[in-house]
Design an enzyme around this catalytic site. Structure first.
Site, short mmCIF file in Angstrom:
data_model
loop_
_atom_site.label_atom_id
_atom_site.label_comp_id
_atom_site.label_asym_id
_atom_site.label_seq_id
_atom_site.Cartn_x
_atom_site.Cartn_y
_atom_site.Cartn_z
CB THR A 39 -0.92 -0.01 1.24
OG1 THR A 39 -1.81 -1.10 1.10
CG2 THR A 39 -1.72 1.26 1.38
CE1 TYR A 52 -5.94 0.04 -0.27
CE2 TYR A 52 -3.82 -0.41 -1.27
CZ TYR A 52 -4.71 -0.58 -0.24
OH TYR A 52 -4.39 -1.40 0.79
CB SER A 85 2.87 -7.80 1.70
OG SER A 85 1.85 -7.59 2.63
CB THR A 118 0.71 -3.34 6.50
OG1 THR A 118 -0.59 -3.36 5.92
CG2 THR A 118 1.34 -1.96 6.37
CG ASP A 119 -2.38 -7.30 3.88
OD1 ASP A 119 -2.74 -6.42 4.70
OD2 ASP A 119 -2.96 -7.49 2.80
CE LYS A 191 -2.69 -4.56 8.44
NZ LYS A 191 -2.87 -4.66 6.99
CD GLU A 312 -6.51 -28.16 28.94
OE1 GLU A 312 -7.61 -28.71 28.82
OE2 GLU A 312 -6.36 -26.94 28.81
N1 ASP Z 1 -2.58 -5.50 0.91
C1 ASP Z 1 -1.56 -4.52 1.22
C2 ASP Z 1 -0.24 -5.24 1.29
O1 ASP Z 1 0.03 -5.90 2.25
C3 ASP Z 1 -1.89 -3.83 2.48
C4 ASP Z 1 -0.88 -2.80 2.96
O2 ASP Z 1 0.22 -2.70 2.47
O3 ASP Z 1 -1.22 -2.07 3.91
O4 ASP Z 1 0.53 -5.13 0.37
#
Ligand code: ASP
Length: 355
Positions: A39, A52, A85, A118-119, A191, A312
């Protein structure tokens, strides 16, 4: 089709120019930017629009949106991948890790900054922290809002990320993740929110530090083995062993466990209920799997806490590994690397305890 606004096109030209200027600077550290997409390089059809496309813009364009970067470091960049990602793969991980090791082996390079979606940032960062040989800084940044958004968070994260990569205090700390004014160790960071800019948290522990407009304060020391002390070697690898994650729930059947093994999984991570727990059907299937030489790690589907060994479930008896603080995604990374060296559950357990 990729959308590009005239402003961004203009910025691309400015980017090429500022690259040339930056290359002249003398006494600043050399930071190499390795871009992978996400992103942070994403483009919307309009600044207030909803959808996007990840990874639309290249590295020079991203850097051009950040004022005063050339006061922090001499920046050069390259595109390693251009993906969201969610499409991160073992192949790209290996390519990226080899590139990081090669770039840092150059005595002229002070550190690396990686731009990433970020994923799966929490997985890639943990992978890199386990396989990077150099103690020089490796910093990863992403963003929650695309490059074209109102109040995009990418430029600030890049600025802070470069400041951290240029900081001598970042040496020997393994891969660091910098977003939203916080610095996190790769091992701890996850995340936690689908959309919030404060999505990244070091659960169970605090952040490694904070960074405000490039000014850094370090908090927690790094107490786990990283980099060359893990003994993992990726240079000769073209692929990694297959490890699947199985999500536990009420009324779970053993079908997905059996399907994963039939399809070639050499290791399984259970995102267990509670303290890495599962029902009798799953436990029986995994006990059989471990007897047949499949590595089984018990993690948890919960956000925080430690999966305890022999609590457990009797891991000694069943030949299982308890993940400790590692969530299923990070457990999968460590198990993939562990399986390049051993199938012995006790040796793998030691890695989960030490890395
Ligand atoms: N789908 C995006 C990625 O992980 C989300 C992001 O970058 O925030 O590339």
């Amino acid at each position: 089709m990729r959308h590009r606004s005239p402003i961004i096109e203009g910025a691309a030209i400015a980017a090429a120019a500022s690259f040339a200027v930056a290359l002249q600077a003398a006494d600043l550290p050399n930071i190499r930017v390795l871009a992978t997409g996400g992103t942070i390089a994403g483009a919307q059809a309009s600044a207030t629009g909803y959808g996007y496309k990840s990874g639309a813009y290249d590295v020079s364009l991203l850097l051009s949106a950040v004022p005063n970067l050339d006061k922090l470091a001499v920046i050069t960049g390259e595109q390693v991948a251009s993906i969201g990602s969610q499409d991160m793969s073992d192949k790209v991980w290996l390519k990226l890790a080899k590139r990081v090791n090669a770039v840092l082996a150059d005595p002229g390079t002070g550190g690396v900054l990686i731009t990433h979606g970020t994923d799966t940032l929490e997985e890639t960062s943990y992978f890199l922290t386990l396989v990077t040989r150099s103690a020089k800084p490796v910093v990863m940044v992403g963003s929650m809002r695309p490059a074209t958004a109102v109040s995009a968070d990418g430029p600030g994260n890049i600025y802070n990320g470069v400041a951290v990569a240029a900081d001598p205090g970042a040496k020997g700390k393994g891969t660091l993740v910098v977003l939203n004014d916080e610095i996190h160790y790769a091992r701890n960071v996850v995340k936690t929110s689908t959309t919030s800019v404060q999505t990244f948290q070091s659960v169970n522990r605090g952040p490694a530090g904070v960074v405000h407009t490039g000014k850094i304060r370090w908090f927690e020391p790094m107490d786990r083995k990283i980099g060359s002390s893990t003994g993992f070697q990726v240079d000769a690898l073209d692929e990694l062993p297959r490890v699947d994650v199985i999500y536990a729930h009420a009324n779970m059947s053993a079908d997905l466990i059996e399907a994963a093994i039939r399809n070639g999984a050499q290791g399984l991570v259970v995102a267990g209920v509670g303290d890495g727990n599962m029902n009798a059907a799953a436990l029986d299937a995994l006990t059989r799997a471990a007897k047949d030489g499949v590595a089984v790690v018990r993690s948890t589907r919960l956000q925080s806490g430690v999966v305890l060994r022999n609590n457990e479930i009797n891991d000694d008896e069943k030949g299982f590994v308890a993940s400790g603080e590692l969530n299923p995604a990070k457990s999968r990374v460590l198990l993939q690397l562990a399986l390049t060296r051993t199938r012995d559950p006790l040796r793998i357990q030691q890695m989960f305890d030490e890395f």
